[in-house]
Design a protein around this motif. Structure first.
Motif, PDB file in Angstrom:
ATOM      1  N   LYS A  44       0.992  -1.440   0.049  1.00 55.96           N
ATOM      2  CA  LYS A  44      -0.170  -0.258  -0.097  1.00 55.96           C
ATOM      3  C   LYS A  44       0.953   1.014   0.075  1.00 55.96           C
ATOM      4  O   LYS A  44       0.913   2.401  -1.045  1.00 55.96           O
ATOM      5  N   SER A  45       1.637   1.414   0.739  1.00 58.27           N
ATOM      6  CA  SER A  45       2.833   2.618   0.857  1.00 58.27           C
ATOM      7  C   SER A  45       3.243   2.682   0.174  1.00 58.27           C
ATOM      8  O   SER A  45       3.958   3.779  -0.871  1.00 58.27           O
ATOM      9  N   THR A  46       4.082   1.765  -0.579  1.00 56.01           N
ATOM     10  CA  THR A  46       5.090   1.612  -2.174  1.00 56.01           C
ATOM     11  C   THR A  46       3.985   2.131  -2.744  1.00 56.01           C
ATOM     12  O   THR A  46       5.035   3.326  -3.598  1.00 56.01           O
ATOM     13  N   PRO A  84       2.506  11.120   4.004  1.00 58.50           N
ATOM     14  CA  PRO A  84       3.092   9.913   4.133  1.00 58.50           C
ATOM     15  C   PRO A  84       2.226   9.082   6.223  1.00 58.50           C
ATOM     16  O   PRO A  84       2.565   9.593   6.299  1.00 58.50           O
ATOM     17  N   GLN A  85       3.158   7.479   6.004  1.00 65.68           N
ATOM     18  CA  GLN A  85       2.299   6.952   6.825  1.00 65.68           C
ATOM     19  C   GLN A  85       3.457   7.263   8.013  1.00 65.68           C
ATOM     20  O   GLN A  85       2.240   7.156   9.440  1.00 65.68           O
ATOM     21  N   THR A  86       4.292   7.634   8.415  1.00 69.19           N
ATOM     22  CA  THR A  86       5.549   8.194   9.817  1.00 69.19           C
ATOM     23  C   THR A  86       4.753   9.456   9.828  1.00 69.19           C
ATOM     24  O   THR A  86       4.917  10.606   8.836  1.00 69.19           O
ATOM     25  N   LEU A 158      -3.582   9.374   1.025  1.00 67.72           N
ATOM     26  CA  LEU A 158      -3.483   9.884   2.975  1.00 67.72           C
ATOM     27  C   LEU A 158      -2.753   7.708   3.214  1.00 67.72           C
ATOM     28  O   LEU A 158      -3.457   7.243   2.761  1.00 67.72           O
ATOM     29  N   ASP A 159      -1.515   7.893   3.520  1.00 67.19           N
ATOM     30  CA  ASP A 159      -1.405   6.415   3.966  1.00 67.19           C
ATOM     31  C   ASP A 159      -1.499   6.022   5.844  1.00 67.19           C
ATOM     32  O   ASP A 159      -1.146   6.539   5.982  1.00 67.19           O
ATOM     33  N   GLU A 160      -2.430   5.821   5.835  1.00 67.03           N
ATOM     34  CA  GLU A 160      -3.275   4.835   7.267  1.00 67.03           C
ATOM     35  C   GLU A 160      -3.169   6.764   7.762  1.00 67.03           C
ATOM     36  O   GLU A 160      -2.900   6.452   9.109  1.00 67.03           O
ATOM     37  N   PRO A 161      -3.918   6.907   7.398  1.00 71.26           N
ATOM     38  CA  PRO A 161      -4.327   8.651   8.738  1.00 71.26           C
ATOM     39  C   PRO A 161      -4.619   8.569   9.492  1.00 71.26           C
ATOM     40  O   PRO A 161      -4.706   9.109  10.496  1.00 71.26           O
TER      41      PRO A 161
HETATM   42 MG   LIG Z   1       2.338   1.198   4.383  1.00 68.73          MG
END
Ligand SMILES: [Mg+2]
Ligand SMILES: Nc1ncnc2c1ncn2[C@@H]1O[C@H](COP(=O)(O)OP(=O)(O)O)[C@@H](O)[C@H]1O
Lengths: 265, 348
Positions: A44-46, A84-86, A158-161
């Protein structure tokens, strides 16, 4: 015109085998929210990063009919709001300083009132001048979201917001994203682990596993016991709530199967 | 909290930070004055003021002391301190590493090696003008090291861990090479090398001062042009890139600036204790992370540290001049610890 087209996207880190391959889905239109589902390490993030950077090894990504790979950086980062996720790293930097620096760098004549309104709407007004290191993980996640929303982008990634947010803020945030999509005729791709939340707020879902699309379509089409067993390795039943909304009731994990999760490499 | 908007609160915070910068400048003026007054010859405030305005009217003996010794020393402390402070904040932010300093990249160690090489080789090369060759070689090696770090950074796409690792490898390499030279050199040369390593402001005169000031004046505007991007980068690289900052380029350019600043700062005065680490940290504790203020404040902090050290080096022990490099570390560390403790208590 289609807002976003993603076809045959593949990507590998360095010389390793590709972590996503041949990813595509029907074009995303303005106002639509696409949920990206899949277990840890599904890619997903990629995929999000590929779209945000406009860069993939294979396939095409078009935004408003234009190849993202050929789009100048300034235009791309103005049109695409990527979270980003972070979350933003903890330091003595304050939320206001961070958002303000982003606003100044955009070169757009952003009214000061807009930063105020944005931080208020995300419940960050009280913490605006506290160091990020003194904020909870959830609050820092909201600061990251503020950065992505700041420029009213046409495409939100939105990566796991909502992963660090409580029940209240999960819903507030997603409702706000939906409002933005409607107002700006924008589209969004949002990665989720919370399937109920995804079912509630997304128009369409894409389910990834091992870097490939396993299923795509409406929440009812994607969230089936069969798909959940295959991808998440759980036995689940799909209930329907009072307003016909989908509720996923996870019954139990199935026996571990050898290729599941991050152990595969 | 009142119903003031966040924007107006931020404006108020910014005004307070401007005031802090002004106070810092005033402190700098004070410390330069004290520095000018300190020393064996008895020159009072009035003598110095008169001597600065009207050198011709001064007693020749005092004129030499003021204009050829004290003034260049006091000003080079500012120039070198400011250069190291500025280099320090840039390298800390672009490497996202609070322990990074201008020394992390190995540039100062390369300068030391260049100086040591000259000290050892000078007797064998009679036509070499030693006074000029020493800083020139130190500068050449420092710039060379900076160039290599820059090339490696560019080749590796500006990944920060590799930059730090490479810089540290460079540092150890240069230190080993210097150690080898010292092992082979005679006692007199070793003493000279040690003296160079400790760092002292008295080696520099007006020409050196002009060079350091010029370099600082050329580099500073470029640093200031990047202040918003540097602030944003404090939130993390991914977020900065998402907003559209070319982080790899920002990092390359910052490393170039840091290399030049550090090379010129250390080649004339030797490697002066960790002004480049301390200046930015003190500035950050006092003024916060907004780089519009933090960048100038770090330069100011470095200048102030070195200026105070220069004053103390002459006035702490009567009749003895403590090398300023030793003083910056010995006086700076307790001060630093105190600040950190105060910062903790204030909940920051
Ligand atoms: Mg991820
Ligand atoms: N920077 C990276 N370098 C090498 N491999 C990576 C990197 N980021 C992610 N991966 C690998 O790519 C795969 C997909 O990761 P990711 O896209 O983060 O999945 P998800 O977001 O769905 O959890 C994982 O196997 C992960 O180990």
């Amino acid at each position: 015109m289609n807002l976003l087209e993603v076809e045959g996207v593949g990507f590998a880190y360095g010389r390793k085998p590709p972590v996503i391959s041949d990813i595509g889905f029907p074009p995303l239109a303005g106002g639509q929210l696409l949920g990206l589902l899949g277990p840890n390490a599904a890619g997903k993030s990629t995929l999000m990063r590929c779209i945000a950077d406009g860069r993939a090894d294979t396939g095409t990504i078009r935004l408003l009919g234009q190849e993202l790979a050929a789009m100048p950086r300034d235009e791309r980062t103005r049109l695409v709001g990527y979270m980003p996720q972070t979350p933003p790293q903890p330091s003595s930097l304050t939320a206001y300083e961070l958002v303000r620096s982003a606003a100044e760098l955009t070169g757009m004549a952003l009214g000061r009132g807009e930063i105020d309104a944005l931080l208020h709407s995300l419940g960050l007004a009280v913490e605006a001048f506290r160091p990020l290191s003194a904020l909870s993980g959830g609050k820092r996640q909201l600061v990251g979201l503020a950065l992505a929303l700041l420029r009213r982008p046409r495409l939100l990634l939105l990566d796991e917001p909502t992963s660090a947010l409580d029940l209240y803020w999960r819903n507030i945030v997603l409702a706000q994203v939906r409002r933005h999509l409607a107002e700006a005729a924008a589209g969004a791709i949002v990665a989720f682990h919370d399937l109920d939340l995804a079912a509630r707020y997304c128009d369409r879902l894409v389910l990834l596993d091992h870097g490939r699309v396993v299923a795509g379509g409406s929440p009812a089409e994607v969230l089936t016991p069969g798909n959940l067993a295959r991808v998440y390795n759980v036995e689940a039943e799909i209930l329907s709530g009072a307003d016909g909304r989908i509720i996923v009731n996870t019954l139990r994990p199935l026996v571990a199967h050898p290729t599941h999760g991050e152990s595969r490499c | 909290m009142s119903d003031a908007t966040l924007a107006s609160q931020f404006a108020r915070i910014s005004r307070r930070r401007t005031a802090i910068l002004m106070a810092g400048l005033a402190a700098l003026l004070l410390s330069v004055t004290l520095d000018l007054m300190a020393g064996p010859a008895d020159l009072g405030l009035a003598d110095i003021a008169r001597g600065l305005v009207d050198p011709a009217g001064m007693e020749p003996r005092f004129r030499v002391i003021l204009w050829s010794v004290r003034l260049p020393d006091a000003l080079i402390a500012l120039g070198v301190g400011a250069a190291l402070g500025l280099a320090g904040i840039e390298i800390q932010t672009v490497l996202n590493n609070p322990l990074a300093s201008p020394y992390t990249l190995g540039i100062a160690s390369a300068a030391t090696f260049g100086a040591a090489l000259t000290i050892v080789l000078a007797p064998a090369i009679p036509w070499l003008p030693a006074a000029a060759a020493l800083p020139a070689m130190a500068l050449a090696f420092a710039l060379g090291a900076g160039g290599v770090v820059l090339l490696v950074t560019a080749a590796l796409g500006g990944v920060r861990e590799t930059v730090v690792l490479f810089g540290i490898a460079m540092l150890f390499l240069c230190e080993a090479a210097t150690a080898l030279l010292m092992y082979l050199a005679n006692a007199e040369a070793v003493q000279q090398i040690v003296f160079w390593t400790i760092g002292s402001l008295t080696k520099a005169g007006w020409v050196e001062l002009a060079l350091v000031s010029l370099v600082f004046a050329l580099v500073f505007p470029f640093s200031l042009r990047n202040v918003w991007a540097l602030t944003l980068l404090r939130g993390g690289e991914e977020h900065a890139r998402a907003i559209g900052v070319d982080v790899a380029r920002l990092r390359r350019h910052a490393i170039l600036r840091v290399s030049v600043l550090t090379a010129f700062a250390v080649c004339f005065v030797g490697s002066i204790g960790f002004v480049g680490l301390l200046g930015p940290h003190i500035a950050r504790l006092v003024i916060g992370e907004d780089h519009r203020f933090l960048v100038p404040a770090s330069a100011l902090g470095g200048a102030l540290l070195l200026s105070v050290a220069s004053w103390l080096s002459k006035s702490l022990l009567p009749g003895v001049i403590i090398p300023v490099g030793i003083l910056t570390a010995m006086a700076g560390v307790p001060f630093f610890v105190l600040l950190i403790m105060l910062g903790r208590r204030a909940g920051r």
